[in-house]
Motif scaffolding. Structure first.
Motif, PDB file in Angstrom:
ATOM      1  N   LEU A 146      42.585  50.979  42.914  1.00 27.70           N
ATOM      2  CA  LEU A 146      42.247  49.557  42.762  1.00 27.70           C
ATOM      3  C   LEU A 146      40.881  49.192  43.324  1.00 27.70           C
ATOM      4  CD1 LEU A 146      45.612  47.714  43.523  1.00 27.70           C
ATOM      5  CD2 LEU A 146      44.707  48.525  41.332  1.00 27.70           C
ATOM      6  N   ALA A 147      40.237  50.114  44.085  1.00 36.05           N
ATOM      7  CA  ALA A 147      38.974  49.770  44.756  1.00 36.05           C
ATOM      8  C   ALA A 147      39.168  48.482  45.562  1.00 36.05           C
ATOM      9  CB  ALA A 147      37.836  49.679  43.743  1.00 36.05           C
ATOM     10  N   SER A 148      38.278  47.501  45.429  1.00 40.21           N
ATOM     11  CA  SER A 148      38.324  46.329  46.315  1.00 40.21           C
ATOM     12  C   SER A 148      39.440  45.333  46.004  1.00 40.21           C
ATOM     13  CB  SER A 148      36.978  45.605  46.308  1.00 40.21           C
ATOM     14  OG  SER A 148      36.046  46.350  47.056  1.00 40.21           O
ATOM     15  N   VAL A 168      45.488  37.840  34.310  1.00 44.02           N
ATOM     16  CA  VAL A 168      44.731  38.839  33.543  1.00 44.02           C
ATOM     17  C   VAL A 168      44.323  39.959  34.495  1.00 44.02           C
ATOM     18  CG1 VAL A 168      42.678  39.297  32.137  1.00 44.02           C
ATOM     19  CG2 VAL A 168      43.802  37.055  32.000  1.00 44.02           C
ATOM     20  N   THR A 169      44.753  41.184  34.195  1.00 42.39           N
ATOM     21  CA  THR A 169      44.299  42.312  35.007  1.00 42.39           C
ATOM     22  C   THR A 169      43.859  43.460  34.105  1.00 42.39           C
ATOM     23  OG1 THR A 169      44.815  43.744  36.887  1.00 42.39           O
ATOM     24  CG2 THR A 169      46.611  43.349  35.327  1.00 42.39           C
ATOM     25  N   VAL A 170      42.777  44.104  34.511  1.00 41.26           N
ATOM     26  CA  VAL A 170      42.194  45.224  33.758  1.00 41.26           C
ATOM     27  C   VAL A 170      41.888  46.334  34.760  1.00 41.26           C
ATOM     28  CG1 VAL A 170      40.350  45.951  32.193  1.00 41.26           C
ATOM     29  CG2 VAL A 170      41.100  43.555  32.191  1.00 41.26           C
ATOM     30  N   LEU A 171      42.419  47.538  34.497  1.00 41.81           N
ATOM     31  CA  LEU A 171      42.197  48.682  35.380  1.00 41.81           C
ATOM     32  C   LEU A 171      41.562  49.803  34.572  1.00 41.81           C
ATOM     33  CD1 LEU A 171      45.705  48.730  37.144  1.00 41.81           C
ATOM     34  CD2 LEU A 171      43.656  47.464  37.830  1.00 41.81           C
ATOM     35  N   SER A 172      40.494  50.399  35.093  1.00 38.88           N
ATOM     36  CA  SER A 172      39.802  51.455  34.354  1.00 38.88           C
ATOM     37  C   SER A 172      39.563  52.682  35.222  1.00 38.88           C
ATOM     38  CB  SER A 172      38.462  50.948  33.822  1.00 38.88           C
ATOM     39  OG  SER A 172      37.718  52.025  33.274  1.00 38.88           O
ATOM     40  N   ASN A 173      39.579  53.839  34.579  1.00 36.69           N
ATOM     41  CA  ASN A 173      39.329  55.104  35.284  1.00 36.69           C
ATOM     42  C   ASN A 173      38.088  55.832  34.763  1.00 36.69           C
ATOM     43  OD1 ASN A 173      40.686  55.674  32.801  1.00 36.69           O
ATOM     44  ND2 ASN A 173      41.216  57.721  33.529  1.00 36.69           N
ATOM     45  N   ASN A 174      37.233  55.131  33.995  1.00 37.33           N
ATOM     46  CA  ASN A 174      36.005  55.796  33.518  1.00 37.33           C
ATOM     47  C   ASN A 174      34.773  54.893  33.629  1.00 37.33           C
ATOM     48  OD1 ASN A 174      36.292  54.015  31.376  1.00 37.33           O
ATOM     49  ND2 ASN A 174      35.815  55.548  29.804  1.00 37.33           N
ATOM     50  N   GLY A 175      34.819  53.974  34.577  1.00 36.79           N
ATOM     51  CA  GLY A 175      33.658  53.114  34.797  1.00 36.79           C
ATOM     52  C   GLY A 175      33.481  52.019  33.765  1.00 36.79           C
ATOM     53  N   GLY A 185      33.823  55.663  39.258  1.00 37.26           N
ATOM     54  CA  GLY A 185      34.480  55.428  37.967  1.00 37.26           C
ATOM     55  C   GLY A 185      35.626  54.444  37.988  1.00 37.26           C
ATOM     56  N   THR A 186      36.056  54.045  39.177  1.00 37.30           N
ATOM     57  CA  THR A 186      37.125  53.044  39.289  1.00 37.30           C
ATOM     58  C   THR A 186      36.519  51.653  39.204  1.00 37.30           C
ATOM     59  OG1 THR A 186      38.568  54.424  40.647  1.00 37.30           O
ATOM     60  CG2 THR A 186      38.851  52.064  40.857  1.00 37.30           C
ATOM     61  N   ILE A 187      36.894  50.889  38.167  1.00 36.35           N
ATOM     62  CA  ILE A 187      36.479  49.481  38.091  1.00 36.35           C
ATOM     63  C   ILE A 187      37.705  48.656  37.701  1.00 36.35           C
ATOM     64  CG2 ILE A 187      34.926  47.791  37.051  1.00 36.35           C
ATOM     65  CD1 ILE A 187      32.823  49.839  36.756  1.00 36.35           C
ATOM     66  N   THR A 188      37.967  47.614  38.480  1.00 33.42           N
ATOM     67  CA  THR A 188      39.210  46.849  38.336  1.00 33.42           C
ATOM     68  C   THR A 188      38.944  45.353  38.375  1.00 33.42           C
ATOM     69  OG1 THR A 188      39.532  46.945  40.743  1.00 33.42           O
ATOM     70  CG2 THR A 188      40.595  48.667  39.437  1.00 33.42           C
ATOM     71  N   SER A 189      39.863  44.593  37.799  1.00 37.08           N
ATOM     72  CA  SER A 189      39.733  43.136  37.803  1.00 37.08           C
ATOM     73  C   SER A 189      41.114  42.498  37.883  1.00 37.08           C
ATOM     74  CB  SER A 189      38.999  42.675  36.536  1.00 37.08           C
ATOM     75  OG  SER A 189      38.694  41.301  36.609  1.00 37.08           O
ATOM     76  N   PHE A 190      41.246  41.506  38.764  1.00 28.40           N
ATOM     77  CA  PHE A 190      42.522  40.837  39.033  1.00 28.40           C
ATOM     78  C   PHE A 190      42.259  39.334  39.030  1.00 28.40           C
ATOM     79  CE2 PHE A 190      45.672  38.973  41.849  1.00 28.40           C
ATOM     80  CZ  PHE A 190      46.840  39.704  41.648  1.00 28.40           C
ATOM     81  N   ASN A 191      42.867  38.598  38.079  1.00 26.94           N
ATOM     82  CA  ASN A 191      42.531  37.178  37.874  1.00 26.94           C
ATOM     83  C   ASN A 191      43.786  36.332  37.736  1.00 26.94           C
ATOM     84  OD1 ASN A 191      39.448  37.585  37.185  1.00 26.94           O
ATOM     85  ND2 ASN A 191      40.588  39.099  36.008  1.00 26.94           N
ATOM     86  N   LEU A 244      33.627  48.386  32.209  1.00 18.07           N
ATOM     87  CA  LEU A 244      33.335  47.154  32.950  1.00 18.07           C
ATOM     88  C   LEU A 244      34.527  46.196  32.898  1.00 18.07           C
ATOM     89  CD1 LEU A 244      29.612  46.743  31.879  1.00 18.07           C
ATOM     90  CD2 LEU A 244      30.533  47.823  33.935  1.00 18.07           C
ATOM     91  N   SER A 245      35.545  46.510  33.694  1.00 16.30           N
ATOM     92  CA  SER A 245      36.799  45.756  33.684  1.00 16.30           C
ATOM     93  C   SER A 245      36.596  44.275  33.964  1.00 16.30           C
ATOM     94  CB  SER A 245      37.765  46.344  34.724  1.00 16.30           C
ATOM     95  OG  SER A 245      38.056  47.685  34.426  1.00 16.30           O
ATOM     96  N   HIS A 246      35.650  43.943  34.860  1.00 16.13           N
ATOM     97  CA  HIS A 246      35.421  42.538  35.210  1.00 16.13           C
ATOM     98  C   HIS A 246      34.870  41.749  34.015  1.00 16.13           C
ATOM     99  CE1 HIS A 246      31.844  44.855  35.925  1.00 16.13           C
ATOM    100  NE2 HIS A 246      31.086  43.791  36.134  1.00 16.13           N
ATOM    101  N   ILE A 247      34.004  42.373  33.229  1.00 16.07           N
ATOM    102  CA  ILE A 247      33.463  41.709  32.037  1.00 16.07           C
ATOM    103  C   ILE A 247      34.556  41.586  30.972  1.00 16.07           C
ATOM    104  CG2 ILE A 247      31.706  41.819  30.233  1.00 16.07           C
ATOM    105  CD1 ILE A 247      30.484  41.380  32.964  1.00 16.07           C
TER     106      ILE A 247
END
Length: 408
Positions: A47-49, A289-296, A274-280, A298-301
């Protein structure tokens, strides 16, 4: 999302719910490139941050149980830490402690916890505690150590017993460098030569600000728990969701950031290689809305675009951008400040805010960013022939910015 996968190679999982109904729940791309294993809805992602909200919740739980106070000084727990008498738990939670951003090199080393702590102690403060606000991973690293000191339990154990199990989050935990975790995605970062494995990360050290792994369905259970009081009472949740600084930091969340579409939003993104995540959490709209990625990816976008769709906005699909040749003399007409965006020209090239982000022409008036295909700038010509406004498209969402007068 299919276009994000086809055009931008999105790899990860996505969940969008409103009023408890699932609008989209889908996995894309690969959990393991070498074995060609696909991501599934129950794939676990770092989840990174997005971890920070769990660290904050654990601290608030200890405060709720009167095992610590948010006004306690850092010196109560670590008397030898520099400026420990000037830093409170509240400052650590709200990014107002003055502690520096982080310790990336230490997190990538094989150093012991004690050696890491000794090195982190030596990292200088950015400003006097309590005087300003700057995002700090070190602050949340120290909060994890405080949780361990006060509870007498390892950070991973305390979170599991007091948060994850209570919320029913069976596929969530804290990473370490030894355990084999079933259905956990490999992580890949993008380089000029293509995808490579994420570097080694020392999960004994990279904790508090990072470290938790989860699934989109478990994060939806956490979102649901935050509407109730089974874990945190109303008083503690109010503290968590109140902005405590000019940067709108609550505890473990940012409150109504600039990307909130004009709706009430409690959110946090994460990114580490490569971990980019977004929790809204759009709390008035009961939209998650949540987006989890394992290849960099841009989940936040992507999260920004998905939430716009759910809130009824028009969103442009991703498409392949191709450079075209244009007469660069026209660039002189584009230079200037458009709201918060500055367009610069140097060596017959256009740049976005600084000379690190080049704008590549795909037509005479439309450009895409070198660092992010999902962001374009289109210069709009008015009746006088001047270019006094731009349309910024980010994650498919369009915003118009008007050129500021040179005298302003």
């Amino acid at each position: 999302m299919q276009a994000q996968a086809d055009v931008n190679n999105f790899s990860g999982t996505v969940l969008v719910t409103q009023n408890g109904s699932v609008l989209l729940k889908k996995a894309y791309g690969l959990a393991d490139y070498e074995w060609n294993i696909k991501n599934t809805i129950d794939t676990k992602f770092q989840l990174a941050s997005v971890t920070k909200q769990f660290t904050a919740a654990a601290i608030l739980l200890l405060a709720q149980r009167k095992q610590l106070s948010l006004n306690d000084k850092l010196s109560k727990f670590f008397p030898d830490y520099p400026k420990a008498d000037s830093v409170t738990i509240h400052m650590l939670l709200s990014h107002t402690s003055g502690l520096a951003l982080g310790f990336k090199e230490i997190a990538l080393s094989t150093i012991s916890q004690d050696s890491a702590f000794s090195l982190i102690r030596k990292i200088p403060y950015e400003f006097s505690p309590g005087t300003k606000s700057t995002y700090s991973n070190i602050g949340y690293y120290l909060l994890a150590k405080i949780i361990e000191k006060v509870s007498g339990e390892k950070y991973a154990v305390f979170l599991k017993k007091n948060i994850f199990e209570k919320a029913g989050m069976k596929n969530t935990g804290v990473s370490n460098n030894d355990s084999i975790i079933q259905k956990k995605a490999q992580v890949y970062c993008h380089t000029e030569k293509g995808y490579i494995h994420n570097p080694y990360i020392n999960w004994e050290v990279n904790l508090g600000h990072d470290g938790v792994y989860s699934t989109v369905e478990d994060l939806a259970l956490w979102d649901k728990a935050l509407y109730g009081t089974a874990i945190l009472n109303a008083e503690m949740k109010k503290k968590m969701f109140t902005p405590h600084s000019s940067e709108n930091w609550g505890y473990g969340f940012i409150i109504n950031p600039f990307y909130n579409h004009g709706h009430q939003l409690i959110a946090h993104d994460g990114g580490f290689f490569g971990t980019i995540t977004s929790f809204n959490r759009f709390t008035d709209d009961k939209l998650f809305v949540t987006v989890l990625s394992n290849n960099g990816s841009l989940s936040h976008i992507i999260g920004y675009g998905l939430s716009a769709i759910a809130l009824g906005k028009e969103v442009e699909l991703p498409y392949k951008h191709h450079r075209t040749k244009v007469d660069t003399t026209i660039y002189d007409n584009y230079v200037g400040r458009f709201g918060k965006i500055e367009i610069l020209k140097a060596d017959n090239k256009l740049y976005y805010n600084n000379t690190e982000i080049e704008l590549i022409p795909e037509s005479k008036t439309k450009f895409f960013r070198t660092d992010d295909n999902d962001r374009t700038i289109e210069f709009i010509q008015d009746k006088t022939g001047a270019y006094n406004s731009i349309i910024l498209t980010k994650g498919g969402v369009k915003e118009t910015f008007v050129k500021q007068n040179q005298s302003q």
